[in-house]
Write a protein that holds these residues in place. Sequence first.
Motif, PDB file in Angstrom:
ATOM      1  N   ALA A  85       0.839  -1.110  -0.015  1.00  0.00           N
ATOM      2  CA  ALA A  85       0.136   0.059  -0.271  1.00  0.00           C
ATOM      3  C   ALA A  85       0.858   1.390   0.071  1.00  0.00           C
ATOM      4  CB  ALA A  85      -0.819   0.093   1.134  1.00  0.00           C
ATOM      5  N   ALA A  86       1.786   1.187   0.719  1.00  0.00           N
ATOM      6  CA  ALA A  86       2.809   2.348   0.854  1.00  0.00           C
ATOM      7  C   ALA A  86       3.411   2.792  -0.443  1.00  0.00           C
ATOM      8  CB  ALA A  86       3.982   2.212   2.032  1.00  0.00           C
ATOM      9  N   ASP A  87       3.757   1.466  -1.137  1.00  0.00           N
ATOM     10  CA  ASP A  87       4.492   1.555  -2.512  1.00  0.00           C
ATOM     11  C   ASP A  87       3.491   2.488  -3.547  1.00  0.00           C
ATOM     12  OD1 ASP A  87       6.876   0.586  -1.576  1.00  0.00           O
ATOM     13  OD2 ASP A  87       6.599  -1.393  -2.222  1.00  0.00           O
ATOM     14  N   VAL A  88       2.176   1.667  -3.590  1.00  0.00           N
ATOM     15  CA  VAL A  88       1.231   2.472  -4.374  1.00  0.00           C
ATOM     16  C   VAL A  88       0.951   3.564  -3.959  1.00  0.00           C
ATOM     17  CG1 VAL A  88      -1.051   1.979  -5.236  1.00  0.00           C
ATOM     18  CG2 VAL A  88       0.065  -0.072  -4.918  1.00  0.00           C
TER      19      VAL A  88
ATOM     20  N   MET B   8      -4.247  -2.957  -6.427  1.00  0.00           N
ATOM     21  CA  MET B   8      -4.202  -1.416  -5.632  1.00  0.00           C
ATOM     22  C   MET B   8      -3.670  -0.446  -6.723  1.00  0.00           C
ATOM     23  SD  MET B   8      -2.444  -2.106  -2.059  1.00  0.00           S
ATOM     24  CE  MET B   8      -2.562  -3.701  -1.213  1.00  0.00           C
ATOM     25  N   ASN B   9      -2.746  -0.816  -7.650  1.00  0.00           N
ATOM     26  CA  ASN B   9      -2.264  -0.108  -8.812  1.00  0.00           C
ATOM     27  C   ASN B   9      -3.418   0.285  -9.519  1.00  0.00           C
ATOM     28  OD1 ASN B   9       0.439   0.602  -8.812  1.00  0.00           O
ATOM     29  ND2 ASN B   9       0.985  -1.409  -8.768  1.00  0.00           N
ATOM     30  N   ASN B  10      -4.119  -0.774  -9.913  1.00  0.00           N
ATOM     31  CA  ASN B  10      -5.389  -0.399 -10.771  1.00  0.00           C
ATOM     32  C   ASN B  10      -6.257   0.727 -10.332  1.00  0.00           C
ATOM     33  OD1 ASN B  10      -5.583  -2.079 -13.523  1.00  0.00           O
ATOM     34  ND2 ASN B  10      -4.730  -3.616 -12.243  1.00  0.00           N
ATOM     35  N   ALA B  11      -6.632   0.297  -9.015  1.00  0.00           N
ATOM     36  CA  ALA B  11      -7.615   1.242  -8.260  1.00  0.00           C
ATOM     37  C   ALA B  11      -7.061   2.477  -8.050  1.00  0.00           C
ATOM     38  CB  ALA B  11      -8.008   0.659  -7.143  1.00  0.00           C
ATOM     39  N   ALA B  12      -5.879   2.811  -7.722  1.00  0.00           N
ATOM     40  CA  ALA B  12      -5.121   3.955  -7.838  1.00  0.00           C
ATOM     41  C   ALA B  12      -5.077   4.545  -9.142  1.00  0.00           C
ATOM     42  CB  ALA B  12      -3.864   3.935  -7.128  1.00  0.00           C
ATOM     43  N   LYS B  13      -4.932   3.855 -10.265  1.00  0.00           N
ATOM     44  CA  LYS B  13      -4.615   4.416 -11.635  1.00  0.00           C
ATOM     45  C   LYS B  13      -6.115   4.913 -12.074  1.00  0.00           C
ATOM     46  CE  LYS B  13      -1.575   1.868 -13.603  1.00  0.00           C
ATOM     47  NZ  LYS B  13      -1.031   0.713 -14.511  1.00  0.00           N
ATOM     48  N   PHE B  14      -6.934   4.126 -11.989  1.00  0.00           N
ATOM     49  CA  PHE B  14      -8.353   4.098 -12.717  1.00  0.00           C
ATOM     50  C   PHE B  14      -9.464   4.700 -11.709  1.00  0.00           C
ATOM     51  CE2 PHE B  14      -6.054   0.756 -15.065  1.00  0.00           C
ATOM     52  CZ  PHE B  14      -5.720   1.381 -16.349  1.00  0.00           C
ATOM     53  N   GLY B  15      -8.954   4.732 -10.499  1.00  0.00           N
ATOM     54  CA  GLY B  15     -10.259   5.027  -9.497  1.00  0.00           C
ATOM     55  C   GLY B  15     -10.431   6.546  -9.306  1.00  0.00           C
ATOM     56  N   GLY B  16      -9.874   7.332 -10.328  1.00  0.00           N
ATOM     57  CA  GLY B  16     -10.091   8.783 -10.306  1.00  0.00           C
ATOM     58  C   GLY B  16      -9.736   9.468  -8.832  1.00  0.00           C
ATOM     59  N   ALA B  17      -8.502   9.062  -8.410  1.00  0.00           N
ATOM     60  CA  ALA B  17      -7.871   9.710  -7.088  1.00  0.00           C
ATOM     61  C   ALA B  17      -8.639   9.624  -5.936  1.00  0.00           C
ATOM     62  CB  ALA B  17      -7.554  11.355  -7.311  1.00  0.00           C
ATOM     63  N   ALA B  18      -9.799   8.513  -6.043  1.00  0.00           N
ATOM     64  CA  ALA B  18     -10.543   8.314  -4.659  1.00  0.00           C
ATOM     65  C   ALA B  18      -9.630   7.335  -3.963  1.00  0.00           C
ATOM     66  CB  ALA B  18     -11.828   7.641  -5.348  1.00  0.00           C
ATOM     67  N   PRO B  19      -9.941   7.479  -2.681  1.00  0.00           N
ATOM     68  CA  PRO B  19      -9.311   6.522  -1.622  1.00  0.00           C
ATOM     69  C   PRO B  19      -9.191   5.091  -1.893  1.00  0.00           C
ATOM     70  CG  PRO B  19     -10.329   8.240  -0.333  1.00  0.00           C
ATOM     71  CD  PRO B  19     -10.747   8.526  -1.958  1.00  0.00           C
ATOM     72  N   VAL B  20      -8.154   4.360  -1.973  1.00  0.00           N
ATOM     73  CA  VAL B  20      -8.481   2.829  -1.950  1.00  0.00           C
ATOM     74  C   VAL B  20      -8.551   2.323  -0.940  1.00  0.00           C
ATOM     75  CG1 VAL B  20      -7.304   1.041  -3.093  1.00  0.00           C
ATOM     76  CG2 VAL B  20      -7.119   3.189  -4.199  1.00  0.00           C
ATOM     77  N   ASN B  21      -9.601   1.346  -0.578  1.00  0.00           N
ATOM     78  CA  ASN B  21      -9.816   0.492   0.614  1.00  0.00           C
ATOM     79  C   ASN B  21      -9.166  -0.773   0.492  1.00  0.00           C
ATOM     80  OD1 ASN B  21     -10.926  -0.657   3.045  1.00  0.00           O
ATOM     81  ND2 ASN B  21     -12.176   1.513   2.877  1.00  0.00           N
ATOM     82  N   VAL B  22      -8.324  -1.474   1.343  1.00  0.00           N
ATOM     83  CA  VAL B  22      -8.011  -2.580   1.288  1.00  0.00           C
ATOM     84  C   VAL B  22      -8.590  -3.541   2.667  1.00  0.00           C
ATOM     85  CG1 VAL B  22      -5.934  -4.389   1.151  1.00  0.00           C
ATOM     86  CG2 VAL B  22      -5.980  -2.221  -0.065  1.00  0.00           C
ATOM     87  N   TYR B  23      -8.998  -4.479   2.559  1.00  0.00           N
ATOM     88  CA  TYR B  23      -9.416  -5.125   3.719  1.00  0.00           C
ATOM     89  C   TYR B  23      -9.055  -6.690   3.405  1.00  0.00           C
ATOM     90  CZ  TYR B  23     -12.239  -7.960   7.055  1.00  0.00           C
ATOM     91  OH  TYR B  23     -12.997  -8.739   8.170  1.00  0.00           O
ATOM     92  N   ALA B  24      -8.334  -7.096   4.459  1.00  0.00           N
ATOM     93  CA  ALA B  24      -7.626  -8.685   4.359  1.00  0.00           C
ATOM     94  C   ALA B  24      -8.187  -9.408   5.563  1.00  0.00           C
ATOM     95  CB  ALA B  24      -6.280  -8.751   4.219  1.00  0.00           C
ATOM     96  N   GLU B  25      -8.618 -10.578   5.493  1.00  0.00           N
ATOM     97  CA  GLU B  25      -8.984 -11.413   6.541  1.00  0.00           C
ATOM     98  C   GLU B  25      -8.224 -12.814   6.486  1.00  0.00           C
ATOM     99  OE1 GLU B  25     -13.116 -11.347   7.608  1.00  0.00           O
ATOM    100  OE2 GLU B  25     -13.263 -12.791   8.868  1.00  0.00           O
ATOM    101  N   ALA B  26      -7.627 -13.217   7.388  1.00  0.00           N
ATOM    102  CA  ALA B  26      -7.175 -14.573   7.158  1.00  0.00           C
ATOM    103  C   ALA B  26      -7.753 -15.123   8.420  1.00  0.00           C
ATOM    104  CB  ALA B  26      -5.581 -14.441   7.817  1.00  0.00           C
TER     105      ALA B  26
ATOM    106  N   GLN C  95      -8.472 -14.061   2.456  1.00  0.00           N
ATOM    107  CA  GLN C  95      -9.240 -13.247   1.579  1.00  0.00           C
ATOM    108  C   GLN C  95      -9.053 -11.616   1.589  1.00  0.00           C
ATOM    109  OE1 GLN C  95     -13.560 -13.869   2.477  1.00  0.00           O
ATOM    110  NE2 GLN C  95     -13.724 -14.181   0.010  1.00  0.00           N
ATOM    111  N   VAL C  96      -8.601 -11.232   0.305  1.00  0.00           N
ATOM    112  CA  VAL C  96      -8.358  -9.879   0.297  1.00  0.00           C
ATOM    113  C   VAL C  96      -9.259  -8.958  -0.757  1.00  0.00           C
ATOM    114  CG1 VAL C  96      -6.506  -8.121  -0.157  1.00  0.00           C
ATOM    115  CG2 VAL C  96      -5.857 -10.387   0.626  1.00  0.00           C
ATOM    116  N   PHE C  97      -9.830  -7.941  -0.166  1.00  0.00           N
ATOM    117  CA  PHE C  97     -10.632  -7.159  -0.857  1.00  0.00           C
ATOM    118  C   PHE C  97     -10.077  -5.701  -1.334  1.00  0.00           C
ATOM    119  CE2 PHE C  97     -13.319 -10.058   1.581  1.00  0.00           C
ATOM    120  CZ  PHE C  97     -14.115 -10.173   0.875  1.00  0.00           C
ATOM    121  N   VAL C  98      -9.880  -5.451  -2.343  1.00  0.00           N
ATOM    122  CA  VAL C  98      -9.383  -3.960  -2.798  1.00  0.00           C
ATOM    123  C   VAL C  98     -10.345  -3.267  -3.406  1.00  0.00           C
ATOM    124  CG1 VAL C  98      -7.667  -3.045  -4.052  1.00  0.00           C
ATOM    125  CG2 VAL C  98      -7.072  -4.940  -3.075  1.00  0.00           C
ATOM    126  N   SER C  99     -10.891  -2.072  -3.060  1.00  0.00           N
ATOM    127  CA  SER C  99     -12.044  -1.476  -3.626  1.00  0.00           C
ATOM    128  C   SER C  99     -11.588  -0.091  -3.936  1.00  0.00           C
ATOM    129  CB  SER C  99     -13.317  -1.756  -2.846  1.00  0.00           C
ATOM    130  OG  SER C  99     -13.082  -1.196  -1.554  1.00  0.00           O
TER     131      SER C  99
END
Lengths: 327, 216
Positions: free
Chosen positions: A207-210, A243-261, A267-271
Amino acid sequence: MLLAFRSVGLWFSDAIVWPLVLVTAGGALIWRQSMGGGTPAAPETATSPAPTGKPGPAVVDPTPARATTRGIEVSRTGLGIALVIGAGFIFLQATGSLSAARDVLVATLVVAIVLGVILAPWILRLVRNLGAERAERIRSQERAEMAAHLHDSVLQTLALMQKNSDDPRVVATLARRQERELRTWLSGSPSAVGGERLLRAALERAAADVEEDHGVPVEVIVVGELRLDESGEAIVAAAREAMNNAAKFGGAAPVNVYAEATESQLQVFVSDRGPGFDVSTVPGDRRGVRESIIGRMERHGGHAEIRSRPGEGTEIELTLPLGEARS
Amino acid sequence: MSGPRVAIVDDHALFRAGVRSELASLVDIAGEAAGVEEAVALIAAESPDVVLLDVHMPDGGGVEVIRRVAAAGGDAPPKFLALSVSDAAEDVIAVIRAGARGYVTKTISTPELADAIRRVDDGDAVFSPRLAGFVLDAFAGAPPPRAEDTDLDQLTAREREVLQLIARGYMYKEIALRLGISPKTVEAHVSAVLRKLQLSSRHELTRWAAERRLVD
């Protein structure tokens, strides 16, 4: 020496030989203990101040090991003292002066108690001062460590922010990166165990890199924790791509990542709340999704699902079976 | 100014000033306090509807404010909305268990904060995605069910579903749509989770973070 005594013909020669042997043995034990006592104490001071802010679960408590060495030390010293006292008794018994010695002993005991009462507060203070001094030394070490860290990280970032103060995007990115770094440092939680990265740290890293690449905030929430094997690393790589895709095409909207082990799956959700797209007609510039996200998940026995509709944002769901569920 | 009367409690003057100017046109600011002592006095004097409460302050922090206001009684106790930069799960869970109706991070946008204040004032619980994550982690990390456990110690499947969707960034309306229930029902589930969090006898919940097990 002993031979000299014998040759002089002292009548108590046997009465002195055995006590002497005992005294020597006991004395040697006590001396060795008190001289060598410095050695085990030294590494203890070197390792004890783990400067990780709060003691996280990763910090291994060194007390039990230390307690056992100290226990052995005490018992050895005790044995030495017992030997020396025993020697004294045997000597007195042999020379027949035990009753006289008893008077002396009582007198000595009284003197010792009196001295003890008088000196106790002073000795106690001395011991306390030593303790306080040591605590102070540890504290100042920690302070130095903290200062060094703040200097390398926070102050540098603040300087960069002042330089870039006319570009709000750069300032926001710098602030978020620093925040993330500081949080990781404060939490003191490990990023890897036994050569395997941990899920939380790996996702935070991605996330930090993206964030840095695209200047879009990426919020990561992780429930549970997991050591990443090859498949785990694959899902993190796929999530990074999402995350890269969401950041690139999401129109600068914040990206939300939720992971549950859980025990059975990861499961990982990226929205994102960007413009979204029609999934049935994946745009040409998003072909990467097919290979680096869907393909990658399937190669590792998992699957990816993409939910998006024009105007409603996009969510990518990555699922990887774990444990017995994996076959 | 209409809207709920809001008190701001935070030991950082800059932050108080920022929130005050952001919210000035949206809610009625009843006052600010810089510490536990001041906050208790302010709440007694002004009886605000909602208190924006910093989790971390000297002398006991937000938990202490809630405890002392509750101990003082009063006919119309305010509702507390915890606000923090802290990600330390055990601190956040502790404030919720003390009685706060919600938790949001200080990076929240102004309209979202105003909305959260209104919802807390209406008696709803406000779960940010991060808090939802903490709560799921807390209940997942708790030891396996015991015989003496009541319903308070477990989340229902539906409650878990709702929390997961909140953690994934869904709004209540979207959650309702997705699960085919009304937004009011979503609200009810979240309130139920808040109640469990506050009433569960599982004190492990407050300190699970330290011993979070590793799923292999």
